[in-house]
Design an enzyme around this catalytic site. Structure first.
Site, PDB file in Angstrom:
ATOM      1  CB  THR A  53      -0.941  -0.016   1.227  1.00  0.00           C
ATOM      2  OG1 THR A  53      -1.778  -1.171   1.131  1.00  0.00           O
ATOM      3  CG2 THR A  53      -1.837   1.201   1.294  1.00  0.00           C
ATOM      4  CE1 TYR A 142       1.762  -8.587   2.285  1.00  0.00           C
ATOM      5  CE2 TYR A 142       3.409  -6.945   1.703  1.00  0.00           C
ATOM      6  CZ  TYR A 142       2.111  -7.388   1.668  1.00  0.00           C
ATOM      7  OH  TYR A 142       1.148  -6.647   1.028  1.00  0.00           O
ATOM      8  CE  LYS A 171      -0.330  -7.288   4.941  1.00  0.00           C
ATOM      9  NZ  LYS A 171       0.055  -6.000   4.298  1.00  0.00           N
TER      10      LYS A 171
END
Length: 315
Positions: A53, A142, A171
């Site tokens: 993001t 991640y 994550k």
């Protein structure tokens, strides 16, 4: 305190910050610091910078480190800061992760190497190598196969957790909810597992997850923090109310490629001066803006209010 117990404080709504740019395309450190202070005032339990993001692949190593410095300074170490430090190159990933440790980050979030599509053995060696370079820093993988075209298997996570002392969590940005469950079943619930899928943030808590990094927390930090707090306090009905109330914002944030829509909203709220995104992305189109306005109206109370002290607008 050991690395395996300290990361248990990495719980709750960890906001994956968008990186603001000026209209000329430079990193806007003042807007970023403003967003950090607003996030903390809104109740976010932690902050991350440099994840998907935050447009890391459109920035230089120096820019990413500069943004991290701004986040750490603005947060004043009142909440954990977990930067994304991964790239497609091992030397760059090690450099970013080392620098993050030296700057005082609480942990590092390392994306699976994208484009190359490494095997599970290659992923194991990648994470083991990075972790060995920063033995005092907690490392989290991640996993975001929709962007990287590689999925780190539960068996590989289990192997890393067993073999690498400072590998502490992951994550999971996958819609395969069975994947979440198998990771936790294999590693145990001391493993820090976050959801990166907006509509799976709350459900993951029922499996024993530690929290979530939701892109929508950029525009609704208070609601995300409260959803976690209510669940943790046993008010599951209250947490569900927020979960469903956030649906329009999930649709909004992905109106066009994330983070264009979210940045446009932050500009409208006055948290960012500009909604600029770097190529190959483009700012939210007029059609996208129309859709976003409709969804904002539907979200109502779940969009966090911005007090005057956090409104920088065009100043």
């Amino acid at each position: 305190m050991s690395l395996r117990t300290e990361p248990r404080r990495l719980r709750g709504s960890i906001a994956p910050l968008m990186t603001p740019f000026t209209t000329d395309g430079e990193v806007d450190h003042e807007s970023l610091a403003n967003a950090v202070r607003w996030q903390i005032a809104s109740g976010s339990h932690g902050l991350s910078i440099g994840g998907s993001t935050g447009e890391p692949s459109a920035q230089s190593i120096a820019e990413r480190l500069g943004a991290l410095k701004t986040v750490l300074a603005a947060s004043e170490h009142t909440v954990p800061v977990i930067p994304g430090t991964g790239t497609t190159k091992l030397d760059e990933t090690i450099e970013l992760t080392r620098q993050a440790a030296e700057l005082g980050a609480d942990a590092a979030l390392v994306i699976t190497p994208y484009y190359a599509r490494p095997t599970q053995e290659a992923l194991y060696r990648w994470y083991a190598t990075v972790a060995a370079e920063v033995p005092d820093l907690p490392i989290l993988a991640y996993n975001v196969p929709s962007r990287t075209s590689v999925d780190i298997a539960p068996e590989t996570v289990e192997r890393l957790y067993a073999d690498v002392p400072n590998f502490v969590g992951i994550k999971e940005t996958t819609r395969d909810f069975e994947h979440f469950s198998r990771v936790l079943q294999r590693c145990g619930r001391d493993l820090v597992v976050w959801s990166g899928i907006e509509l799976l943030c709350l459900p993951l808590l029922a499996l024993g997850g530690a929290g979530f990094l939701s892109a929508t927390a950029n525009i609704a930090p208070a609601a995300h923090a409260r959803m976690f707090d209510l669940w943790s306090a046993g008010d599951h009905a209250g947490a569900l109310e927020i979960h469903y109330g956030l649906h329009p914002l999930v649709d909004l944030i992905f109106t066009e490629t994330n983070p264009a829509a979210g940045k446009w909203v932050l500009e409208q709220l006055g948290v960012f001066r500009s909604g600029h995104v770097r190529p190959p992305l483009i700012p939210l189109t007029e059609a996208g803006q129309s859709t976003a306005r409709t969804l904002l109206a539907q979200a109502g109370q779940y969009v966090s209010p911005v007090a005057d002290e956090f409104t920088i607008g065009a100043r």
